[in-house]
Design a protein around this motif. Structure first.
Motif, mmCIF file in Angstrom:
data_model
loop_
_atom_site.group_PDB
_atom_site.id
_atom_site.type_symbol
_atom_site.label_atom_id
_atom_site.label_comp_id
_atom_site.label_asym_id
_atom_site.label_seq_id
_atom_site.Cartn_x
_atom_site.Cartn_y
_atom_site.Cartn_z
ATOM 1 N N ASN A 95 0.775 -1.239 0.000
ATOM 2 C CA ASN A 95 0.000 0.000 0.000
ATOM 3 C C ASN A 95 0.805 1.287 0.000
ATOM 4 O O ASN A 95 0.294 2.329 -0.394
ATOM 5 C CB ASN A 95 -0.950 0.009 1.208
ATOM 6 N N PHE A 96 2.055 1.236 0.451
ATOM 7 C CA PHE A 96 2.872 2.444 0.532
ATOM 8 C C PHE A 96 3.514 2.719 -0.823
ATOM 9 O O PHE A 96 4.235 1.889 -1.363
ATOM 10 C CB PHE A 96 3.957 2.287 1.608
ATOM 11 N N ARG A 156 -1.469 8.180 5.346
ATOM 12 C CA ARG A 156 -2.560 7.580 4.575
ATOM 13 C C ARG A 156 -2.606 6.061 4.771
ATOM 14 O O ARG A 156 -3.654 5.482 5.031
ATOM 15 C CB ARG A 156 -2.376 7.896 3.085
ATOM 16 N N VAL A 157 -1.441 5.424 4.681
ATOM 17 C CA VAL A 157 -1.374 3.968 4.799
ATOM 18 C C VAL A 157 -1.745 3.512 6.208
ATOM 19 O O VAL A 157 -2.488 2.543 6.377
ATOM 20 C CB VAL A 157 0.024 3.457 4.381
ATOM 21 N N LEU A 158 -1.257 4.214 7.226
ATOM 22 C CA LEU A 158 -1.588 3.823 8.602
ATOM 23 C C LEU A 158 -3.085 3.951 8.875
ATOM 24 O O LEU A 158 -3.675 3.097 9.536
ATOM 25 C CB LEU A 158 -0.779 4.641 9.605
ATOM 26 N N GLY A 201 6.547 13.825 -0.228
ATOM 27 C CA GLY A 201 5.248 13.204 0.041
ATOM 28 C C GLY A 201 5.276 11.987 0.940
ATOM 29 O O GLY A 201 4.235 11.377 1.197
ATOM 30 N N SER A 202 6.453 11.615 1.449
ATOM 31 C CA SER A 202 6.536 10.400 2.279
ATOM 32 C C SER A 202 5.766 10.550 3.595
ATOM 33 O O SER A 202 5.205 9.582 4.092
ATOM 34 C CB SER A 202 7.990 10.020 2.544
ATOM 35 N N ARG A 203 5.727 11.744 4.139
ATOM 36 C CA ARG A 203 4.982 12.001 5.390
ATOM 37 C C ARG A 203 3.494 11.735 5.179
ATOM 38 O O ARG A 203 2.869 10.982 5.932
ATOM 39 C CB ARG A 203 5.216 13.437 5.858
#
Length: 131
Positions: free
Chosen positions: A56-57, A100-102, A93-95
């Motif tokens: 998902n990430f 979003r994934v969590l 955008g990693s933050r």
């Protein structure tokens, strides 16, 4: 006799109020991962967590990135996660992506202390490597 009965009733009333106060304090307490008897866990275990994240990430589309995204959150007594924070990210955008994934991860297995479910901090590092 009335005084003795009053003292017994007063003693039990104080014990009930005291027990309720202790329970309400423990409900609000957030325990450290190392301080609980039963560690919180993703519903499918640690292996399932990393499989879920890999699926998902979406890594940033920037060549040459290398580093860790470190997030923390609280696993509630019902297994939901709250208070997601990103302590370190690699940008691009990693933050936003880890948040979003969590949020998509669903219910977890909560921590337990002395046989009772408790709120617990959890820290999750994810390695980013687009080299």
């Amino acid at each position: 006799m009335k005084k003795a009965l009053f003292l017994v009733v007063a003693f039990f009333a104080i014990q009930i109020v005291s027990a309720q106060e202790q329970n309400s304090q423990s409900v609000d307490t957030i325990y450290d991962y190392m301080d609980v008897d039963v560690k919180p866990d993703f519903s499918e275990g640690v292996g399932g967590l990393y499989k879920f994240i890999n699926k998902n990430f979406h890594q940033p589309k920037k060549e040459g990135l290398y580093g860790n995204v470190i997030s923390t959150f609280v696993i509630e007594t019902d297994g939901s996660i709250t208070d997601i924070k990103v302590l370190k990210d690699v940008g691009f955008g990693s933050r936003e992506e880890i948040i979003r994934v969590l949020k998509k991860s669903g219910k977890w297995i909560p921590a337990a202390l002395n046989g009772q479910k408790v709120r617990c901090h959890y820290q999750l590092p994810i390695r980013i490597d687009t080299r």
